[in-house]
Design a protein around this motif. Structure first.
Motif, PDB file in Angstrom:
ATOM      1  N   PRO A 191       8.087  -4.034 -69.127  1.00 46.31           N
ATOM      2  CA  PRO A 191       7.725  -2.823 -68.390  1.00 46.31           C
ATOM      3  C   PRO A 191       7.976  -2.898 -66.882  1.00 46.31           C
ATOM      4  O   PRO A 191       7.961  -1.886 -66.201  1.00 46.31           O
ATOM      5  CB  PRO A 191       6.227  -2.636 -68.689  1.00 46.31           C
ATOM      6  CG  PRO A 191       5.747  -3.942 -69.171  1.00 46.31           C
ATOM      7  CD  PRO A 191       6.919  -4.653 -69.764  1.00 46.31           C
ATOM      8  N   HIS A 192       8.259  -4.102 -66.366  1.00 48.47           N
ATOM      9  CA  HIS A 192       8.467  -4.264 -64.923  1.00 48.47           C
ATOM     10  C   HIS A 192       9.945  -4.391 -64.565  1.00 48.47           C
ATOM     11  O   HIS A 192      10.287  -4.756 -63.441  1.00 48.47           O
ATOM     12  CB  HIS A 192       7.696  -5.487 -64.426  1.00 48.47           C
ATOM     13  CG  HIS A 192       6.262  -5.474 -64.829  1.00 48.47           C
ATOM     14  ND1 HIS A 192       5.321  -4.681 -64.219  1.00 48.47           N
ATOM     15  CD2 HIS A 192       5.618  -6.142 -65.825  1.00 48.47           C
ATOM     16  CE1 HIS A 192       4.150  -4.860 -64.793  1.00 48.47           C
ATOM     17  NE2 HIS A 192       4.309  -5.738 -65.776  1.00 48.47           N
ATOM     18  N   LEU A 193      10.821  -4.085 -65.519  1.00 47.28           N
ATOM     19  CA  LEU A 193      12.251  -4.271 -65.308  1.00 47.28           C
ATOM     20  C   LEU A 193      12.774  -3.481 -64.122  1.00 47.28           C
ATOM     21  O   LEU A 193      13.498  -3.992 -63.278  1.00 47.28           O
ATOM     22  CB  LEU A 193      13.015  -3.904 -66.583  1.00 47.28           C
ATOM     23  CG  LEU A 193      14.516  -4.192 -66.592  1.00 47.28           C
ATOM     24  CD1 LEU A 193      14.791  -5.675 -66.337  1.00 47.28           C
ATOM     25  CD2 LEU A 193      15.141  -3.765 -67.904  1.00 47.28           C
ATOM     26  N   GLU A 194      12.415  -2.210 -64.040  1.00 51.96           N
ATOM     27  CA  GLU A 194      12.909  -1.378 -62.925  1.00 51.96           C
ATOM     28  C   GLU A 194      12.422  -1.911 -61.583  1.00 51.96           C
ATOM     29  O   GLU A 194      13.167  -1.936 -60.605  1.00 51.96           O
ATOM     30  CB  GLU A 194      12.503   0.078 -63.121  1.00 51.96           C
ATOM     31  CG  GLU A 194      13.281   0.794 -64.210  1.00 51.96           C
ATOM     32  CD  GLU A 194      14.787   0.679 -64.043  1.00 51.96           C
ATOM     33  OE1 GLU A 194      15.298   0.879 -62.914  1.00 51.96           O
ATOM     34  OE2 GLU A 194      15.474   0.362 -65.036  1.00 51.96           O
ATOM     35  N   ALA A 195      11.169  -2.339 -61.509  1.00 48.14           N
ATOM     36  CA  ALA A 195      10.637  -2.890 -60.257  1.00 48.14           C
ATOM     37  C   ALA A 195      11.365  -4.179 -59.881  1.00 48.14           C
ATOM     38  O   ALA A 195      11.672  -4.418 -58.703  1.00 48.14           O
ATOM     39  CB  ALA A 195       9.137  -3.153 -60.398  1.00 48.14           C
ATOM     40  N   ALA A 196      11.681  -5.019 -60.873  1.00 47.71           N
ATOM     41  CA  ALA A 196      12.390  -6.259 -60.601  1.00 47.71           C
ATOM     42  C   ALA A 196      13.811  -6.014 -60.111  1.00 47.71           C
ATOM     43  O   ALA A 196      14.331  -6.770 -59.286  1.00 47.71           O
ATOM     44  CB  ALA A 196      12.415  -7.128 -61.859  1.00 47.71           C
ATOM     45  N   ARG A 197      14.439  -4.959 -60.598  1.00 49.02           N
ATOM     46  CA  ARG A 197      15.817  -4.645 -60.212  1.00 49.02           C
ATOM     47  C   ARG A 197      15.915  -4.018 -58.821  1.00 49.02           C
ATOM     48  O   ARG A 197      16.957  -4.052 -58.208  1.00 49.02           O
ATOM     49  CB  ARG A 197      16.442  -3.688 -61.230  1.00 49.02           C
ATOM     50  CG  ARG A 197      16.807  -4.351 -62.531  1.00 49.02           C
ATOM     51  CD  ARG A 197      17.332  -3.335 -63.501  1.00 49.02           C
ATOM     52  NE  ARG A 197      17.921  -3.960 -64.665  1.00 49.02           N
ATOM     53  CZ  ARG A 197      18.198  -3.315 -65.797  1.00 49.02           C
ATOM     54  NH1 ARG A 197      17.931  -2.018 -65.889  1.00 49.02           N
ATOM     55  NH2 ARG A 197      18.732  -3.940 -66.796  1.00 49.02           N
ATOM     56  N   SER A 198      14.819  -3.402 -58.354  1.00 49.30           N
ATOM     57  CA  SER A 198      14.900  -2.693 -57.062  1.00 49.30           C
ATOM     58  C   SER A 198      14.749  -3.630 -55.882  1.00 49.30           C
ATOM     59  O   SER A 198      14.416  -4.758 -55.979  1.00 49.30           O
ATOM     60  CB  SER A 198      13.842  -1.605 -57.010  1.00 49.30           C
ATOM     61  OG  SER A 198      12.553  -2.180 -57.089  1.00 49.30           O
TER      62      SER A 198
END
Length: 198
Positions: A191-198
């Motif tokens: 669930p934290h993939l987008e935050a990790a990519r930004s």
């Protein structure tokens, strides 16, 4: 409990290639069959248990560091190649120009298949998907040699359509017309993939 889920998604092997050991070009030579060992395709430039790290992993390893070779094969789909050609204003993209190992047909949005998915062939040969294969300038150079003025458009047209890299989990043989079944990891998306990519 199995960690991988067998799916109803299958693909047919439409093209097989091998980048020769000698030479600098990435051009693949077409084949009818491909023998795969734990080192990857036999007699192919990208085979081996290890490889020197490249620009794709310089955040993790200095260039040239010996690392495990999870880029033994380059897999693309006919659907993605058709879309790339259309965006470039070409009738077709020859997989030879891309240094492709396999071109398959039948799995929608193939470039987005989850990392660690498996593709399993008739004799049990199994390939592990590493990740998306990012477009680079090398295929553009080969396309430009055949279609002057078109090569520069490759990187943009191939974005999110360049297929995946893979490595051999179980040796075996693949031939034109063989069917590959897709198996995917049986786990939710982090669930934290987008935050990790930004």
């Amino acid at each position: 409990m199995p960690a991988l889920k067998s799916t109803d998604f299958t693909a047919v092997v439409r093209w097989i290639g091998c980048v020769p050991l000698a030479g600098e070009a990435i051009l693949s030579a077409p084949l009818n069959r491909l023998e795969l060992g734990f080192d990857g395709p036999l007699g192919e430039r990208h085979s081996g248990r290890t490889r020197p790290s490249c620009s794709r992993v310089t955040t993790q390893h200095p260039r040239g560091t010996d690392i495990a070779n999870v880029r033994q094969l380059s897999l693309l789909s006919t659907e993605d190649l058709t879309a790339i050609a259309s965006d470039m204003g070409l009738d077709a993209i020859d997989p030879v120009w891309l240094g492709a190992t396999l071109v398959i047909e039948g799995i929608p949005d193939f470039t987005y298949v989850p990392p660690s998915s498996r593709l399993q062939g008739p004799d049990g040969v199994t390939l592990i998907v590493d990740m998306e294969n990012r477009p680079c300038h090398l295929p553009a150079r080969e396309i430009e040699a055949v279609h002057p003025g078109k090569g520069k458009a490759f990187k943009t047209a191939a974005r999110n359509r360049r297929g995946v890299t893979a490595w051999v989990e179980r040796p075996g043989t693949l031939a034109l017309g063989d069917s590959l079944r897709l198996h995917v990891p049986d786990q939710p998306v982090w669930p934290h993939l987008e935050a990790a990519r930004s």
